[in-house]
Design a protein around this motif. Structure first.
Motif, PDB file in Angstrom:
ATOM      1  N   SER A   1       0.851  -1.200   0.000  1.00 54.47           N
ATOM      2  CA  SER A   1       0.000   0.000   0.000  1.00 54.47           C
ATOM      3  C   SER A   1       0.879   1.240   0.000  1.00 54.47           C
ATOM      4  CB  SER A   1      -0.909   0.013   1.233  1.00 54.47           C
ATOM      5  OG  SER A   1      -1.744  -1.121   1.254  1.00 54.47           O
ATOM      6  N   SER A   2       0.603   2.153  -0.925  1.00 52.66           N
ATOM      7  CA  SER A   2       1.429   3.358  -1.069  1.00 52.66           C
ATOM      8  C   SER A   2       1.036   4.423  -0.055  1.00 52.66           C
ATOM      9  CB  SER A   2       1.285   3.936  -2.480  1.00 52.66           C
ATOM     10  OG  SER A   2       1.751   3.018  -3.441  1.00 52.66           O
ATOM     11  N   TRP A   3       2.033   5.023   0.552  1.00 56.67           N
ATOM     12  CA  TRP A   3       1.841   6.121   1.503  1.00 56.67           C
ATOM     13  C   TRP A   3       1.590   7.399   0.712  1.00 56.67           C
ATOM     14  CZ3 TRP A   3       5.683   6.817   6.171  1.00 56.67           C
ATOM     15  CH2 TRP A   3       5.206   7.808   7.027  1.00 56.67           C
ATOM     16  N   THR A   4       0.362   7.868   0.746  1.00 54.20           N
ATOM     17  CA  THR A   4      -0.012   9.091   0.032  1.00 54.20           C
ATOM     18  C   THR A   4      -0.651  10.077   1.007  1.00 54.20           C
ATOM     19  OG1 THR A   4      -2.258   8.362  -0.521  1.00 54.20           O
ATOM     20  CG2 THR A   4      -0.494   7.741  -2.056  1.00 54.20           C
TER      21      THR A   4
ATOM     22  N   ARG B   1      -4.403   9.316   1.863  1.00 56.11           N
ATOM     23  CA  ARG B   1      -4.617   8.220   2.803  1.00 56.11           C
ATOM     24  C   ARG B   1      -4.175   8.602   4.218  1.00 56.11           C
ATOM     25  NH1 ARG B   1      -2.317   3.496  -1.293  1.00 56.11           N
ATOM     26  NH2 ARG B   1      -4.257   3.289  -2.500  1.00 56.11           N
ATOM     27  N   ASP B   2      -3.112   9.366   4.299  1.00 55.57           N
ATOM     28  CA  ASP B   2      -2.556   9.735   5.595  1.00 55.57           C
ATOM     29  C   ASP B   2      -3.346  10.870   6.239  1.00 55.57           C
ATOM     30  OD1 ASP B   2      -0.688   9.732   7.703  1.00 55.57           O
ATOM     31  OD2 ASP B   2       0.506  11.268   6.744  1.00 55.57           O
TER      32      ASP B   2
ATOM     33  N   PHE C   1       0.547   5.496   8.593  1.00 57.79           N
ATOM     34  CA  PHE C   1       1.594   4.672   7.999  1.00 57.79           C
ATOM     35  C   PHE C   1       2.748   4.615   8.987  1.00 57.79           C
ATOM     36  CE2 PHE C   1      -0.962   5.339   4.350  1.00 57.79           C
ATOM     37  CZ  PHE C   1      -0.654   4.340   3.452  1.00 57.79           C
TER      38      PHE C   1
ATOM     39  N   ILE D   1       8.171   2.725   5.945  1.00 53.72           N
ATOM     40  CA  ILE D   1       8.278   2.258   4.561  1.00 53.72           C
ATOM     41  C   ILE D   1       9.175   1.026   4.544  1.00 53.72           C
ATOM     42  CG2 ILE D   1       9.041   2.820   2.218  1.00 53.72           C
ATOM     43  CD1 ILE D   1       8.585   5.797   2.965  1.00 53.72           C
TER      44      ILE D   1
ATOM     45  N   GLU E   1       6.313   5.125  -5.299  1.00 52.42           N
ATOM     46  CA  GLU E   1       5.370   4.313  -4.530  1.00 52.42           C
ATOM     47  C   GLU E   1       6.041   3.812  -3.252  1.00 52.42           C
ATOM     48  OE1 GLU E   1       2.280   4.216  -5.449  1.00 52.42           O
ATOM     49  OE2 GLU E   1       2.666   5.184  -7.382  1.00 52.42           O
TER      50      GLU E   1
ATOM     51  N   GLY F   1       4.335   0.513   2.709  1.00 53.54           N
ATOM     52  CA  GLY F   1       4.616   0.235   4.112  1.00 53.54           C
ATOM     53  C   GLY F   1       3.396  -0.187   4.894  1.00 53.54           C
TER      54      GLY F   1
ATOM     55  N   VAL G   1       0.304  -0.185   7.559  1.00 55.24           N
ATOM     56  CA  VAL G   1      -0.719   0.807   7.899  1.00 55.24           C
ATOM     57  C   VAL G   1      -1.514   0.314   9.105  1.00 55.24           C
ATOM     58  CG1 VAL G   1      -2.508   2.322   6.957  1.00 55.24           C
ATOM     59  CG2 VAL G   1      -0.951   1.130   5.401  1.00 55.24           C
TER      60      VAL G   1
ATOM     61  N   ARG H   1       6.052   0.410  13.939  1.00 58.99           N
ATOM     62  CA  ARG H   1       7.162   1.217  13.403  1.00 58.99           C
ATOM     63  C   ARG H   1       8.513   0.707  13.885  1.00 58.99           C
ATOM     64  NH1 ARG H   1       5.582   5.730  15.407  1.00 58.99           N
ATOM     65  NH2 ARG H   1       4.323   6.240  13.565  1.00 58.99           N
TER      66      ARG H   1
END
Length: 363
Positions: free
Chosen positions: A125-128, A131-132, A139, A142, A245, A248, A250, A263
């Motif tokens: 899943s991409s950290w964008t 979404r954040d 997130f 990564i 992309e 990481g 979530v 983390r």
């Protein structure tokens, strides 16, 4: 009379001045009492408490992506993200097998977090920002730096995706891949025909049937897709990278201590590689290491596990279960795997050539 008043005022002023000198400067005050942060002062994670009660981690993964998350011929879950699920379970419960893998599609992965079906999403899943900040997910780091690319047939003799003018491009609907492909071609003034499917697998299968001229997705997903196509060598991933992309883990917002646990489990695996701690050596090093960084990592020095509500052996258990970051990469994605991907950006920060993997310090 006037002289007497002047004299009296002088005496008053002199007395006040002397009083101030004796008293010294008035100290500043604050309404907030000073506090010290200790592990016991941090609120307990409700997610961690629930995991410990049930004795199992519920981990969201891809439904089936070679190298990342898939079941082998014995029905056992394997892959890069699967190993991070196991590492998290080992850190939290001391048992890498105390995991329930929940296969999720791209469309329902975040809903599964929101409704509590899973504790953590270890799925590409991409950290964008949307979404954040927009959707409010957290997130925790990564674990793989990827980018979107294009898979085409060698017989087309293409050198670049810019040559796909008028081409049919298979993409997954509602994904960053669909948006990125549109951005890529639009920014270059190239006409193309998107062929959209609900799942990545459906898009891949359509490409395999030649219903489209190219398949666009994360480069790691394209490498995985190529391995299951008929005659993989007849397909090539073009050198163009259409996006960044950062993939990481979530977690659901509102439980910062649980986010910290995920983390620091990820960072512990990265640090283990940097410090030369492997699955085979972790037990011995936990007893004999003299490097203070290794001793803190493996719980021989300091009280870092309790800061997360875990034992001091949390990182040692994680590394002992699945190995360090480099071992996880090589086994699932690198030279020991069918994908045979180079480390590239996923090399350690101090490697030659350097990558972006940088474990935060435990101290």
């Amino acid at each position: 009379m006037r002289c007497w008043m002047i004299g009296t005022m002088a005496v008053v002023l002199l007395t006040a001045a002397c009083g101030r000198q004796d008293a010294g400067p008035t100290p500043e005050t604050t309404d907030v009492a000073p506090t010290t942060t200790t592990p016991s002062a941090v609120p307990e994670s409700p997610t961690l408490a629930a995991i410990k009660r049930r004795g199992r981690l519920n981990c969201g993964v891809h439904q089936g992506l070679v190298g990342f998350a898939y079941t082998d011929n014995r029905g056992q879950w394997r892959g890069f993200d699967v190993d991070f699920c196991r590492a998290t379970a080992a850190a939290v419960l001391g048992d890498a097998n105390a995991v329930r893998f929940v296969p999720l599609s791209a469309s329902d992965r975040f809903a599964a977090l929101n409704d509590g079906r899973i504790d953590v999403l270890w799925r590409n899943s991409s950290w964008t920002m949307s979404r954040d900040a927009g959707e409010g997910f957290v997130f925790a780091g990564i674990n793989y730096y990827d980018g979107q690319g294009f898979l085409v047939r060698r017989s087309l003799n293409l050198n670049s995706a810019t040559e796909l003018n008028g081409a049919r491009v298979c993409v997954q609907s509602g994904s960053t891949s669909q948006v990125n492909a549109a951005d890529y071609f639009r920014s270059r003034g190239i006409e193309y025909r998107p062929v959209v499917f609900e799942t990545e697998e459906a898009a891949r299968d359509a490409y395999g049937r030649e219903d489209c001229d190219a398949f666009s997705a994360d480069i790691s997903a394209l490498a995985a897709a190529r391995t299951v196509l008929t005659s993989p060598n007849e397909h090539v991933i073009l050198s163009d990278v259409a996006s960044k992309e950062p993939l990481g883990p979530v977690v659901k917002a509102g439980d910062e201590r649980w986010a910290s646990t995920v983390r620091w489990t990820l960072n512990a695996l990265m640090l283990a590689e940097e410090l030369g701690v492997t699955k085979a050596s972790v037990e011995e090093q936990s007893k004999a290491a003299t490097d203070p960084r290794v001793r803190r990592l493996l719980g021989a020095e300091g009280e870092f596990g309790p800061m997360l509500g875990l034992s001091n052996a949390w990182a040692k258990d994680a590394v002992g279960a699945v190995g360090n970051y480099g071992e996880i990469f090589e086994r699932n994605l690198g030279s020991q795997s069918a994908l045979d991907l180079a480390r590239g950006l996923n090399a350690q920060w101090n490697a030659r050539p350097a990558g972006l993997i940088y474990g935060l310090p435990i101290r």
